[in-house]
Motif scaffolding. Sequence first.
Motif, short mmCIF file in Angstrom:
data_model
loop_
_atom_site.label_atom_id
_atom_site.label_comp_id
_atom_site.label_asym_id
_atom_site.label_seq_id
_atom_site.Cartn_x
_atom_site.Cartn_y
_atom_site.Cartn_z
N GLY A 157 0.89 11.66 8.66
CA GLY A 157 -0.33 11.68 9.44
C GLY A 157 -1.29 10.54 9.15
N ASN A 158 -1.27 9.98 7.96
CA ASN A 158 -2.26 8.99 7.54
C ASN A 158 -2.21 7.74 8.42
N ALA A 159 -3.34 7.43 9.06
CA ALA A 159 -3.38 6.33 10.03
C ALA A 159 -3.12 4.98 9.38
N THR A 160 -3.64 4.76 8.18
CA THR A 160 -3.46 3.48 7.50
C THR A 160 -2.00 3.25 7.17
N LYS A 161 -1.35 4.27 6.63
CA LYS A 161 0.07 4.13 6.30
C LYS A 161 0.91 3.96 7.55
N VAL A 167 5.68 -1.11 14.24
CA VAL A 167 6.40 -0.77 15.47
C VAL A 167 5.97 0.64 15.89
N PRO A 168 6.22 1.03 17.14
CA PRO A 168 5.86 2.40 17.55
C PRO A 168 6.65 3.43 16.76
N LEU A 169 5.96 4.48 16.37
CA LEU A 169 6.58 5.59 15.64
C LEU A 169 6.73 6.74 16.64
N VAL A 170 7.96 6.96 17.08
CA VAL A 170 8.19 7.82 18.24
C VAL A 170 9.05 9.02 17.89
N HIS A 171 9.22 9.91 18.89
CA HIS A 171 10.07 11.09 18.80
C HIS A 171 9.54 12.12 17.80
N THR A 172 8.24 12.10 17.56
CA THR A 172 7.62 13.11 16.71
C THR A 172 6.32 13.58 17.35
N ALA A 380 -13.52 6.61 -19.37
CA ALA A 380 -13.53 7.55 -20.50
C ALA A 380 -12.13 7.88 -21.00
N GLY A 381 -11.11 7.24 -20.41
CA GLY A 381 -9.75 7.42 -20.91
C GLY A 381 -8.95 8.49 -20.20
N LEU A 382 -9.19 8.69 -18.90
CA LEU A 382 -8.45 9.69 -18.13
C LEU A 382 -7.98 9.09 -16.81
N LEU A 383 -6.71 9.29 -16.49
CA LEU A 383 -6.16 8.81 -15.22
C LEU A 383 -6.11 9.97 -14.23
N ALA A 384 -6.84 9.83 -13.12
CA ALA A 384 -6.80 10.79 -12.03
C ALA A 384 -6.99 10.01 -10.74
N GLU A 385 -6.32 10.44 -9.68
CA GLU A 385 -6.38 9.70 -8.42
C GLU A 385 -7.10 10.51 -7.35
N THR A 386 -7.45 9.82 -6.27
CA THR A 386 -8.02 10.47 -5.11
C THR A 386 -6.94 10.65 -4.04
N SER A 387 -7.17 11.59 -3.13
CA SER A 387 -6.27 11.78 -2.00
C SER A 387 -7.08 12.30 -0.83
N GLY A 388 -6.39 12.50 0.31
CA GLY A 388 -7.06 12.93 1.52
C GLY A 388 -7.28 11.76 2.46
N PRO A 389 -7.51 12.04 3.74
CA PRO A 389 -7.64 10.97 4.74
C PRO A 389 -8.82 10.04 4.46
N GLU A 390 -9.83 10.51 3.76
CA GLU A 390 -10.97 9.66 3.39
C GLU A 390 -11.08 9.49 1.88
#
Length: 430
Positions: A157-161, A167-172, A380-390
């Motif tokens: 679903g992610n528009a950036t990815k 190319v067009p992403l079709v048949h879905t 502070a020494g912790l690895l955590a990531e963000t996610s979600g469309p924004e």
Amino acid sequence: MTTIETQLDDTTFTTYESEVRSYCRNWPAIFDTAQGSWLTSIDGKQYLDFFAGAGALNYGHNHPALKEALIDYLVRDGITHGLDMSTRAKGEFLQTFADRILAPRNLDYKVQFPGPTGTNAVESALKLARKVTGRESIISFTNAFHGMTLGSLSVTGNATKRAGAGVPLVHTTPMPFDNYFDGAVEDFSWFERVLDDHGSGLNRPAAVIVETVQGEGGVNVARAAWLRALQELCADREILMIVDDVQMGCGRTGEFFSFEFAGITPDIVTLSKSIGGYGLPLALTLMKPELDIWAPGEHNGTFRGNNPAFVTATAALNQFWSDDLLTRDVHRKGEIISESFGQLSAEYEALSHRGRGMVQGLVFDEPAQAGEVCALAYEAGLLAETSGPEDQVVKLLPPLTIDEDDLSHGLTILSDAVATVQPTMRAVEK
């Protein structure tokens, strides 16, 4: 043979590595060693890992039992590359997977080894569904993520990815994921209507592909009742159901498969990431036996026979899945994370939280603040990531084996980071 002495710094990577690099931009340390839930950089600083290789390191870094099995295999000159030839390592993995995972759950699946990444497993699942049904269309869901190759991107679903495809992403066709309309629209009302209405213009799909928890999409959790209704909808209309368990499988939500809690049996399941046990590339496409109509070599890949990954995968299954101790541990630690996030959400009305097991998300009304919290946590020494469309969600994927003291330490770092951005967040009136 001479050895080149290298003095590593940021310029090595900015000079020679592509601009496509991403994680290192937020975590610029140069990492050197790792053990359990901790990584150490070349300057000796330690970082607690709430990322776990995006879910590829459910059992932590360099687990001793898995490392010993791998070293023993390499020392005895075990086969490393075998395509799809029969090898001892592959045979032992298949038997162990059947004995430890499939049989106790009364699951009857054939195992396909595609190329050794999650997107390879998804591509093979989509191809097989189309081959079996003779139909082209695939139903996916809003905010889904299934991989970066063209077939997988077409159901992402992610528009950036998606834009990166070129190319067009079709048949879905995308459909609303559980609670996409915040309860304002009845579940599956649109999906059922367009499937059954001969005037809708929707081609009868070959399959539906779904994550039970959308990790990259923002830790969106599907309810058991929603998943059961989806399976029933598919079965009634002879549509195959594919569950993408690449990130949420191998115990991330508690049980080995993330769909077990719903009591469903998908037609096809994709696994990768932590199925290799040690972080070595491996992927599986599981299918009901009657769907296994592949012609020999019809879907293959040079590195589908990654035998060291078979070895560590087998060791992981024996180490962690001979009983339910890990499952109970994941549920307990998941409650610890959920309670911590619940307290923050109660204190700040701009926050909410969601998740299952040891995939949990802290959701910010102001998306930029999620990134600020992760940046402060890194300092502070912790690895955590963000996610979600924004990128509005702080997503936690700690190793399932993390020590509870380390878990509490990391949650304290996150709480302190939230408190630091408090001036831009309004605390709930007491």
